[in-house]
Design an enzyme around this catalytic site. Structure first.
Site, PDB file in Angstrom:
ATOM      1  N   HIS A 261      68.091  54.307 120.667  1.00  0.00           N
ATOM      2  CA  HIS A 261      67.485  55.223 119.411  1.00  0.00           C
ATOM      3  C   HIS A 261      68.895  55.747 119.034  1.00  0.00           C
ATOM      4  CE1 HIS A 261      65.017  58.762 118.596  1.00  0.00           C
ATOM      5  NE2 HIS A 261      66.260  59.453 118.574  1.00  0.00           N
ATOM      6  N   GLU A 262      69.716  56.293 119.625  1.00  0.00           N
ATOM      7  CA  GLU A 262      70.893  56.948 119.009  1.00  0.00           C
ATOM      8  C   GLU A 262      71.817  55.790 118.072  1.00  0.00           C
ATOM      9  OE1 GLU A 262      70.563  59.894 118.811  1.00  0.00           O
ATOM     10  OE2 GLU A 262      69.385  60.408 120.603  1.00  0.00           O
ATOM     11  N   HIS A 265      69.934  55.220 114.873  1.00  0.00           N
ATOM     12  CA  HIS A 265      69.934  56.435 113.916  1.00  0.00           C
ATOM     13  C   HIS A 265      71.064  55.994 112.948  1.00  0.00           C
ATOM     14  CE1 HIS A 265      67.208  59.225 114.392  1.00  0.00           C
ATOM     15  NE2 HIS A 265      67.765  59.823 116.012  1.00  0.00           N
ATOM     16  N   GLU A 322      63.643  59.615 112.954  1.00  0.00           N
ATOM     17  CA  GLU A 322      63.084  59.531 114.393  1.00  0.00           C
ATOM     18  C   GLU A 322      62.344  58.555 115.023  1.00  0.00           C
ATOM     19  OE1 GLU A 322      64.906  60.985 116.344  1.00  0.00           O
ATOM     20  OE2 GLU A 322      65.950  62.614 114.852  1.00  0.00           O
ATOM     21  N   ASP A 326      63.219  55.364 117.284  1.00  0.00           N
ATOM     22  CA  ASP A 326      62.447  55.038 118.612  1.00  0.00           C
ATOM     23  C   ASP A 326      62.045  53.490 118.522  1.00  0.00           C
ATOM     24  OD1 ASP A 326      62.386  57.697 119.666  1.00  0.00           O
ATOM     25  OD2 ASP A 326      60.551  58.222 118.664  1.00  0.00           O
TER      26      ASP A 326
HETATM   27 ZN   LIG Z   1      66.868  60.867 117.325  1.00  0.00          ZN
END
Ligand SMILES: [Zn+2]
Length: 426
Positions: A261-262, A265, A322, A326
């Site tokens: 997830h990070e 980003h 986000e 995800d």
């Molecule tokens: Zn996030």
């Protein structure tokens, strides 16, 4: 400075900046001029007494959680009960520990790390991060919609991501922060002033790449686009996110997805506008950017359709970054798990636990990390202001886009959890 002053003739910046201890500022970046235009209009329109009342109210409001019971209760009555549907305030000791963590997190966090974060945890995290990086490299190489030139740029950015795990290499010095017993409000004010001075002291100094934006016990993680780094405080490296005694499938389904997830980003609608050095620079070819925008538009539409509280829907645009993270995170973590199991041999691929295959365990583990309970009132507020989707859609909204999920649980295409119009960005 002259331009800023011209933008807001009603507000004396010199007095304000000197007041907070900032001298000789040559230039600054006004990222949102519209805000300051609006501020100037409001100063003109409202009379001075109204401003004084408003500012006084703000002082009391900010201090309310730290004043006597009557203030604490009145504050909770509106911001907790009315706005979020909370029945009772959080236990006092929890509010106290949160406050201390916020005021001097790197001081109290040292003990916490010593007790709860062994070096072995750091090593297994490092291994998982490497596995996720390899998965993302492969993912980028195989993207059907991106041209080789942009792929190379994406690859370079991925190589430049810095990983920070657990806690800072160098702890912050709090020796100048004065803390007095029986002075709660004053302690909070001093801590706020201390933090403000810390931030202001960064002006004209080299960027400290080792600094953390979260304290060690925090159960959260973040990617910072202007640093191009991913950060995992020790607080999130605990069950249910990370448990060294559990199988790989459980850990990849939880902290593995958080790592993915990070990393994703760095390549979502915002992060993708920065390069590997953290500079705002368009490294995409126009046609690749167009293809990217088409894919994110699919996610915006999809999430706009998800209902939170009855009658309220998610805002697909607000939650886009986000949601992209995800969806990408789940895909990358699943790939990384499969590679890890493959390396261990065919037996590991089929090893069932409680009747569940590793693939099924992975998705169950993922569901468990976002399993949560929220009031309708709080879900309505989340839908309006939180860039994250609510727990239900962080799970169901994501796995329905994953063919691997459908395959793991025997769904057929066209069923609700394996729709024909699934979205994919990364
Ligand atoms: Zn996030």
């Amino acid at each position: 400075m002259t331009q800023l002053q011209a933008l807001t003739p009603e507000f004396n910046w010199n007095t304000y900046l000197h007041g907070i201890g900032l001298q000789d500022l040559n230039s600054l970046n006004v990222a949102t001029p519209v805000f300051f235009l609006g501020m100037n209009t409001l100063i003109q329109e409202q009379d001075m007494d109204a401003w004084k009342s408003y500012l006084r109210w703000n002082v009391v409001h900010a201090a309310a959680p730290f004043l006597s019971t009557a203030f604490v209760d009145a504050n909770f009555d509106f911001y907790g009960k009315t706005l979020l549907g909370q029945k009772e305030n959080q236990a006092r000791w929890k509010r106290c520990t949160t406050l201390t963590d916020r005021a001097m997190g790197e001081a109290v966090g040292q003990d916490w790390v010593a007790q709860h974060f062994p070096p072995s945890s750091k090593q297994s995290m490092q291994r998982m991060v490497t596995a996720l990086e390899t998965a993302m490299k492969k993912d980028i190489a195989g993207l059907p919609w991106m041209t080789p030139a942009t792929k190379q740029q994406a690859d370079e950015k991925l190589d430049q991501i810095r990983n920070k795990i657990g806690y800072p290499e160098k702890w912050r010095d709090y020796s100048k922060l004065v803390v007095e017993p029986n002075q709660l409000v004053a302690n909070v004010e001093r801590a706020n002033a201390f933090e403000l001075q810390h931030q202001l002291h960064k002006i004209n100094k080299p960027v400290d790449e080792k600094e953390w934006g979260m304290t060690p016990p925090t159960v959260n993680a973040y990617y910072n686009p202007s640093m191009n780094d991913i950060n995992f405080p020790a607080g999130i490296l605990q069950p249910p996110f990370f448990d060294p005694t559990k199988d790989a499938a459980i850990n990849y389904g939880a902290i593995g997805v958080v790592i993915g997830h990070e990393m994703t980003h760095g390549f979502d609608d915002e992060g993708s506008q920065y390069d590997g050095k953290g500079n705002l620079r368009m490294w995409w070819s126009p046609e690749d950017r167009k293809a990217f925008d088409q894919r994110t538009a699919c996610e915006v539409k999809e999430y706009n359709g998800f209902e939170t509280a009855p009658g309220t829907h998610l805002n697909g645009k607000l939650t886009l970054g986000e949601n992209t993270a995800d969806n990408g995170g789940l895909r990358l973590a699943y790939q990384a798990l499969m590679e890890t199991l493959k390396a261990e041999g065919s037996q590991a691929m089929d090893q069932k636990v409680d009747g569940y295959t590793p693939a099924q365990q992975f998705f169950i583990s993922y569901g468990q990390i976002w399993c949560s309970k929220q009031t309708d009132a709080s879900m309505r507020v989340s839908a309006k202001v939180d860039p994250h989707s609510i727990g239900k859609w962080r799970i169901n909204g994501v796995v329905r886009n994953s063919e691997d999920f459908g395959k793991a649980f025997g769904c057929t295409k066209g069923q609700p959890m394996m729709p024909a119009d699934a979205c994919r960005v990364w």
